[in-house]
Each structure stands twice: as structure tokens, then as C-alpha cells.
Design a protein around this motif. Structure first.
Motif, PDB file in Angstrom:
ATOM      1  N   GLN A 143      -5.365-101.225 -15.004  1.00  0.00           N
ATOM      2  CA  GLN A 143      -4.131-101.868 -15.451  1.00  0.00           C
ATOM      3  C   GLN A 143      -4.417-102.918 -16.518  1.00  0.00           C
ATOM      4  OE1 GLN A 143      -2.763-102.874 -11.346  1.00  0.00           O
ATOM      5  NE2 GLN A 143      -0.804-102.052 -12.026  1.00  0.00           N
ATOM      6  N   ALA A 144      -5.484-103.685 -16.324  1.00  0.00           N
ATOM      7  CA  ALA A 144      -5.848-104.707 -17.307  1.00  0.00           C
ATOM      8  C   ALA A 144      -6.231-104.067 -18.629  1.00  0.00           C
ATOM      9  CB  ALA A 144      -6.993-105.562 -16.769  1.00  0.00           C
ATOM     10  N   ALA A 145      -6.923-102.933 -18.580  1.00  0.00           N
ATOM     11  CA  ALA A 145      -7.327-102.239 -19.798  1.00  0.00           C
ATOM     12  C   ALA A 145      -6.104-101.742 -20.571  1.00  0.00           C
ATOM     13  CB  ALA A 145      -8.254-101.074 -19.458  1.00  0.00           C
ATOM     14  N   VAL A 146      -5.134-101.203 -19.853  1.00  0.00           N
ATOM     15  CA  VAL A 146      -3.901-100.743 -20.501  1.00  0.00           C
ATOM     16  C   VAL A 146      -3.160-101.925 -21.123  1.00  0.00           C
ATOM     17  CG1 VAL A 146      -1.625 -99.739 -20.080  1.00  0.00           C
ATOM     18  CG2 VAL A 146      -3.653 -98.715 -19.036  1.00  0.00           C
ATOM     19  N   ARG A 147      -3.103-103.023 -20.400  1.00  0.00           N
ATOM     20  CA  ARG A 147      -2.417-104.209 -20.904  1.00  0.00           C
ATOM     21  C   ARG A 147      -3.085-104.738 -22.171  1.00  0.00           C
ATOM     22  NH1 ARG A 147      -2.172-106.425 -16.439  1.00  0.00           N
ATOM     23  NH2 ARG A 147      -4.027-107.740 -16.551  1.00  0.00           N
ATOM     24  N   ARG A 148      -4.428-104.698 -22.211  1.00  0.00           N
ATOM     25  CA  ARG A 148      -5.141-105.175 -23.398  1.00  0.00           C
ATOM     26  C   ARG A 148      -4.807-104.339 -24.628  1.00  0.00           C
ATOM     27  NH1 ARG A 148      -9.334-106.114 -19.787  1.00  0.00           N
ATOM     28  NH2 ARG A 148     -10.314-104.102 -20.273  1.00  0.00           N
ATOM     29  N   VAL A 149      -4.672-103.033 -24.430  1.00  0.00           N
ATOM     30  CA  VAL A 149      -4.299-102.177 -25.567  1.00  0.00           C
ATOM     31  C   VAL A 149      -2.956-102.628 -26.137  1.00  0.00           C
ATOM     32  CG1 VAL A 149      -3.626 -99.848 -26.266  1.00  0.00           C
ATOM     33  CG2 VAL A 149      -5.647-100.189 -24.835  1.00  0.00           C
ATOM     34  N   GLY A 150      -2.000-102.871 -25.257  1.00  0.00           N
ATOM     35  CA  GLY A 150      -0.691-103.323 -25.714  1.00  0.00           C
ATOM     36  C   GLY A 150      -0.748-104.648 -26.449  1.00  0.00           C
ATOM     37  N   GLU A 151      -1.667-105.505 -26.029  1.00  0.00           N
ATOM     38  CA  GLU A 151      -1.791-106.836 -26.643  1.00  0.00           C
ATOM     39  C   GLU A 151      -2.607-106.809 -27.930  1.00  0.00           C
ATOM     40  OE1 GLU A 151      -1.719-109.261 -22.359  1.00  0.00           O
ATOM     41  OE2 GLU A 151      -3.597-108.949 -23.432  1.00  0.00           O
ATOM     42  N   GLU A 152      -3.656-105.986 -27.961  1.00  0.00           N
ATOM     43  CA  GLU A 152      -4.598-106.007 -29.077  1.00  0.00           C
ATOM     44  C   GLU A 152      -4.259-105.049 -30.207  1.00  0.00           C
ATOM     45  OE1 GLU A 152      -8.624-107.021 -26.432  1.00  0.00           O
ATOM     46  OE2 GLU A 152      -8.334-105.038 -27.347  1.00  0.00           O
ATOM     47  N   ALA A 153      -3.671-103.927 -29.873  1.00  0.00           N
ATOM     48  CA  ALA A 153      -3.453-102.883 -30.875  1.00  0.00           C
ATOM     49  C   ALA A 153      -2.252-103.208 -31.756  1.00  0.00           C
ATOM     50  CB  ALA A 153      -3.248-101.537 -30.198  1.00  0.00           C
ATOM     51  N   LEU A 154      -2.340-102.795 -32.984  1.00  0.00           N
ATOM     52  CA  LEU A 154      -1.203-102.834 -33.895  1.00  0.00           C
ATOM     53  C   LEU A 154      -0.976-101.414 -34.387  1.00  0.00           C
ATOM     54  CD1 LEU A 154       0.983-104.239 -35.516  1.00  0.00           C
ATOM     55  CD2 LEU A 154      -0.736-104.752 -37.279  1.00  0.00           C
ATOM     56  N   ALA A 155       0.190-100.891 -34.101  1.00  0.00           N
ATOM     57  CA  ALA A 155       0.535 -99.534 -34.523  1.00  0.00           C
ATOM     58  C   ALA A 155       1.868 -99.581 -35.255  1.00  0.00           C
ATOM     59  CB  ALA A 155       0.636 -98.602 -33.318  1.00  0.00           C
ATOM     60  N   GLU A 156       1.894 -99.032 -36.447  1.00  0.00           N
ATOM     61  CA  GLU A 156       3.136 -98.960 -37.201  1.00  0.00           C
ATOM     62  C   GLU A 156       3.342 -97.543 -37.713  1.00  0.00           C
ATOM     63  OE1 GLU A 156       4.048-103.443 -38.711  1.00  0.00           O
ATOM     64  OE2 GLU A 156       3.150-102.071 -40.176  1.00  0.00           O
ATOM     65  N   PHE A 157       4.599 -97.131 -37.694  1.00  0.00           N
ATOM     66  CA  PHE A 157       4.993 -95.791 -38.124  1.00  0.00           C
ATOM     67  C   PHE A 157       6.035 -95.916 -39.221  1.00  0.00           C
ATOM     68  CE2 PHE A 157       3.670 -95.611 -33.767  1.00  0.00           C
ATOM     69  CZ  PHE A 157       3.005 -94.408 -33.610  1.00  0.00           C
TER      70      PHE A 157
END
Length: 281
Positions: A143-157
Motif C-alpha cells: 500500500q505504501a509503494a502504491v501511495r508513493r507512486v501517486g505522490e512521486e509520479a507526474l503523468a500528463e496526457f
């Protein structure tokens, strides 16, 4: 060992998901009066071709019984299941996953996670959960790993038109204010589990604009980059590769993904996006 499950809106082709050690539950695509399993029964380009001809495409969440069957099988051979899914604000899929876990009375052996994401970021979140599990982590670590992706990643379309997102109700109300204008393309990102249109840019400058935002965010730190594209357009693929190669991003790991039938139904042909997050090796 814990098993890791996600759904087909991660846009990882089935063979890629298997190689990564992920199990995938498909959503449904409704096209031409028939129902198809996302990524399994329908090639993504079939959706884009249908849309270009003016046809409509609808989607449906992965059903509860599909999760029940998979969870039951996995619980017979694994200590538990980590199930990482697209935003509950975009689909009932995660709700069906939770209902399946409840119906099986699995207790803490099935951990269902609403990633708040879809497509490229969801794939990254599922891979991060898998990495946490393979390092010996428990459900909290995943769960922490998934949360980090949401916090760290920047994705734009960027999409040629917001029409497909509006039809399906997948665009935030605030995002509707950033509509189309002649010669401009909207740029979107995930915010609070929904897609939000954050700005408009000149069509020919959209890719450079997205990359500039990533360069500003990450500087020279090593990053994992994923590029997603709607349809196998060789000219677009060449442009994407060339632009990424000419960028100032310090790419330590790269992945190219085709946006699948369900995602394609909501964004339409001509969509592309870039995601980056810090690379830890």
C-alpha cells in the motif's frame, strides 16, 4: 508469497503483465453490439478505427464474479493477494473487487487498493506493489509503494478533443472549463482520482510542453519514464521517441505502452502521454 493483481486499464499487454508477475482482471468493451474482454478479445486499434469512422464505444467494469474466481484460485496457492486498481471515481471495478473479497470472507488475506490512477500510472503502481512484495514486504508495504507512486509520479496526457471524456463522465467538472480551441490541445493529469484538464497548449507544442514540465519537476535525477500512445501510428511513435531522446530527462528506465481498448474508448485516437517518477534501481 503474496500475489499481485491489477486490472486491464493498467494498459500492460497480457504477455507483459505475465512476465512482470502480475495477474490482470479485464474490464469490458461494448462495441458494435458485442461485449469484449479488454486487451484479450479486442486489439486497441480496432477501437480507434471504429471511433475514427464515427462509431461509439462503451465500457463496463470488471465484474465481481471475475474477481471471486481469481482470488479463490490465488488464495489456494499464495499467502494472500494485493489487488491494485484504477480510481474508484472512474469505475466501479475497485468496488467489485472489494465485494468479491467480502463474499469470499477472505479477511486480511485480500488487500484491495484504490490507486486513484489509471493507465500508465496504474501500471507503475502495480509494478511498485509487486516490487514491495518481492522484497518480502507485507500488505502495508505494498500500500505504501502504491501511495508513493501517486505522490512521486507526474503523468500528463494530451487529447485532440475532450469529447470522449465528456461522454463517459471521466473528466472533472473543473476540467470541463479547459475546453478545445482552434489549434490548441488540452493537457490532462490525475487529481484526486479524476482526470483534470490543467491547461491548453498549441497542438504542435504539446509534447515539448509536457516534457518541459517533467524536466522542471525532476531535473537531472534518474527517472523511470513511460510513454503511452493511442494507436500504432509510426509517425507519432517516431516523434515521441525523438522528443524523449532530445529531452534533458535522465532516463534510467523507459517503457513504451499502447493505450488499450477501455482507456481508448474514453480518450480517443491521437491521445498520448508521458509519465516519470524517480528511479531507485
Amino acid at each position: 508469497m503474496l500475489a499481485v493483481v491489477t486490472d486491464s486499464t493498467c494498459d500492460l499487454p497480457p504477455e507483459t503483465a505475465r512476465a512482470l508477475g502480475l495477474r490482470v482482471v479485464p474490464l469490458r468493451v461494448l462495441l458494435g453490439g458485442r461485449t469484449f474482454l479488454d486487451w484479450q478479445d479486442l486489439d486497441p486499434d480496432a477501437v480507434y478505427d471504429h471511433q475514427r469512422r464515427g462509431g461509439t464505444v462503451a465500457t463496463a467494469p470488471a465484474p465481481q464474479d471475475a474477481f471471486e474466481v481469481l482470488y479463490r484460485d490465488l488464495l489456494a496457492t499464495h499467502a494472500g493477494v494485493i489487488s491494485v486498481h484504477l480510481s474508484g471515481d472512474l469505475s466501479d471495478t475497485v468496488r467489485h473487487a472489494r465485494a468479491a473479497a467480502g463474499a469470499l470472507d477472505a479477511g486480511e488475506r485480500v488487500c484491495v487498493i484504490d490507486s486513484g490512477l489509471a493507465s500508465l500510472p496504474l501500471a507503475e503502481a502495480a509494478i511498485a506493489a509487486r516490487d514491495a512484495v518481492w522484497r518480502g514486504g507485507d500488505a502495508q508495504a505494498a500500500q505504501a509503494a502504491v501511495r508513493r507512486v501517486g505522490e512521486e509520479a507526474l503523468a500528463e496526457f494530451t487529447v485532440p478533443t475532450l469529447e470522449y471524456l465528456r461522454r463517459g463522465g471521466r473528466l472533472s467538472r473543473a476540467g470541463e472549463l479547459v475546453g478545445n480551441a482552434l489549434g490548441l490541445r488540452p493537457v490532462l493529469r490525475f487529481d484526486g482520482g479524476r482526470l483534470r484538464a490543467v491547461r491548453r497548449v498549441k497542438a504542435e507544442a504539446a509534447l515539448r510542453d509536457i516534457l518541459a514540465g517533467l524536466e522542471e519537476r525532476f531535473g537531472d535525477q534518474p527517472v523511470a519514464v513511460t510513454v503511452g500512445h493511442a494507436g500504432r501510428d509510426p509517425i507519432r511513435l517516431t516523434e515521441l521517441r525523438a522528443a524523449l531522446g532530445a529531452s534533458r530527462l535522465n532516463v534510467a528506465r523507459g517503457r513504451l505502452q499502447l493505450l488499450g481498448p477501455v482507456i481508448g474508448a474514453h480518450v480517443g485516437p491521437g491521445t498520448y502521454g508521458v509519465m516519470a517518477r524517480p528511479y531507485a534501481g
